[in-house]
Scaffold this active site. Structure first.
Site, short mmCIF file in Angstrom:
data_model
loop_
_atom_site.label_atom_id
_atom_site.label_comp_id
_atom_site.label_asym_id
_atom_site.label_seq_id
_atom_site.Cartn_x
_atom_site.Cartn_y
_atom_site.Cartn_z
N ASP A 44 -1.02 17.12 -5.48
CA ASP A 44 -1.80 17.44 -6.71
C ASP A 44 -3.04 18.28 -6.40
OD1 ASP A 44 -3.19 15.22 -5.65
OD2 ASP A 44 -3.34 14.16 -7.57
N GLY A 129 -6.47 -1.77 -5.72
CA GLY A 129 -6.45 -1.14 -4.39
C GLY A 129 -5.08 -1.14 -3.73
N GLY A 131 -2.58 1.28 -4.49
CA GLY A 131 -1.90 2.55 -4.67
C GLY A 131 -1.19 2.68 -6.00
N ASP A 179 -3.25 10.74 -11.15
CA ASP A 179 -3.35 9.36 -11.63
C ASP A 179 -3.90 9.30 -13.06
OD1 ASP A 179 -2.71 9.10 -8.98
OD2 ASP A 179 -4.63 8.24 -8.37
C1 GLA Z 1 -4.34 9.24 -4.73
C2 GLA Z 1 -5.10 10.28 -5.55
C3 GLA Z 1 -4.14 11.24 -6.25
C4 GLA Z 1 -3.13 11.82 -5.25
C5 GLA Z 1 -2.50 10.73 -4.41
C6 GLA Z 1 -1.61 11.28 -3.34
O1 GLA Z 1 -3.60 8.42 -5.58
O2 GLA Z 1 -5.89 9.65 -6.51
O3 GLA Z 1 -4.86 12.25 -6.89
O4 GLA Z 1 -3.74 12.80 -4.45
O5 GLA Z 1 -3.47 9.90 -3.81
O6 GLA Z 1 -0.51 11.92 -3.90
#
Ligand code: GLA
Length: 395
Positions: A44, A129, A131, A179
């Protein structure tokens, strides 16, 4: 209160918490989901493609205007202490979780929408936290609550961009746009292919009852705010700048292909070369995966997911032993099409595409194998693609 919220356990928990802390009823609120990314990792911030879906885990913020120049907020899932802050001269402060709503409030103010004082309670069932974008869900839910407070609707692209800026400025995390975008714009029964350069989106149907999306939490907490994430960004920018010396049309790694990368190999540090190889390949994989999902070609989507994981592990070096174990365990199960780490990495979750008929057996095998190999507990849940954020009234 609309019927949806009367039956919504998470909203009810927020309302009950609000009554406990403020001795009155909340009148409005916002809700926003976490996300899981099917494919398109660390693309992104390279102006590339991502394909996440909103999950059936959400953050709810309920509140009421308090006719004062300050806000009072309580997060039921944290320490339950009340954070009190003045709107004038708003700044991040030291309370970890309240930085996110504060950053969002600051964005409304900076964009010409003064925010009145309010009392609010936050609750969430997005694992923190891990992911799954718990922070984006909190930002976007807060923004949705404020929209209701102000009686306005913000264009969802702007809302996502404001939430991203809140994260940059108030949480010191230089994240991309994925996100906040999917949390604001997710649609039930669909993954979303997002072009992170022009912010255009394409809905990709994911509604087949015979296929399940399984999320497995490794229980390893990541800390993206540390040095690794910004370092990856920097390495990608360095690679793009080097390639651009020969190919000036390359503004970001999104514009580069493998041929251009090969031409620049001599001039690139070996690590930076590998970082770029992941990103360039991942952009291609993501677009291919969207087309394959459209056709219902799950084996091809799964193949691309495994490949994505391998590059994240070996070239981009953002996986960890526990995530690798989870992917290999999934690979050994009948009915699994593909599996990979999801999100920023260094812990958190994997996402697995599996035949619905094999879901339970897969969960059992992964949990048993993970306990045996790591001594840790893997928490699994499946999700359908859910809707993005909403504002609501409770009166
Ligand atoms: C985190 C960041 C996103 C993206 C992901 C990896 O979630 O917030 O913007 O870069 O890592 O794809």
């Amino acid at each position: 209160m609309n019927a949806n919220h009367a039956n919504d356990a998470l909203v009810q928990r927020a309302i009950a918490g609000f009554r406990d802390h403020f001795d009155t009823d909340p009148t409005l609120g916002g809700v926003a989901p976490g996300r899981v990314n099917l494919i398109g990792e660390h693309t992104d911030y390279n102006d590339g493609f991502v394909m996440p879906l909103a999950i059936e885990r959400r953050t709810v913020v309920v509140g009421v205007p308090n006719h004062s120049p300050r806000c009072r907020m309580v997060a039921l899932d944290h320490d339950g202490n009340m954070a009190t802050f003045m709107l004038e001269g708003i700044a991040p402060g030291t309370t970890e979780w309240v930085k996110y709503p504060k950053g969002v409030i600051a964005q409304f103010i900076d964009n010409g929408h003064p925010v009145p004082g309010f009392d609010a309670v936050v609750t969430s069932d997005v694992p923190l936290g891990s992911g799954l974008s718990s922070s984006a869900a909190l930002e976007v839910a807060t923004a949705s609550m404020i929209e209701q407070l102000l009686g306005i609707r913000i264009d969802p692209v702007h809302k996502a961009l404001w939430a991203q800026k809140a994260e940059h400025d108030y949480a010191n995390m230089p994240c991309g746009i994925m996100d906040q975008f999917i949390s604001a714009m997710g649609q039930r029964d669909h993954a979303l292919l997002i072009d992170c350069r022009d912010h255009s989106t394409r809905l990709v149907k994911l509604v087949d009852p015979d296929v399940a999306v399984l999320i497995t939490n490794s229980g390893v907490k990541h800390n993206l705010g540390d040095t690794e994430y910004p370092l990856r960004r920097q390495q990608c920018e360095e690679a793009a700048a080097t390639i651009a010396k020969t190919y000036p049309q390359v503004k970001a790694l999104r514009d580069a292909d493998m041929k251009m990368l090969a031409a620049a190999k001599e001039d690139l540090d070996e690590v930076v070369y590998r970082r770029a190889r992941h990103v360039i390949g991942e952009n291609e994989r993501t677009v291919l995966a969207a087309d394959a999902l459209d056709r219902g070609d799950y084996p091809e989507v799964g193949r691309l997911m495994y490949e994505s994981h391998a590059f994240l592990r070996d070239d981009y070096e953002v996986s960890c032993p526990e995530l690798d174990v989870l992917v290999e365990l999934a690979r050994g199960c009948d009915g699994v099409f593909g599996s990979r780490m999801t999100g920023g990495g260094f812990g958190g979750c994997t996402v697995t595409l599996v035949k619905a008929a094999n879901l339970n057996a897969t969960v059992e095998a992964i949990q048993a194998g993970y306990a045996e190999k790591t001594g840790k507990e893997a928490v699994c849940f499946s999700t359908r693609p859910a809707d993005g954020a909403q504002s609501f009234t409770l009166a």
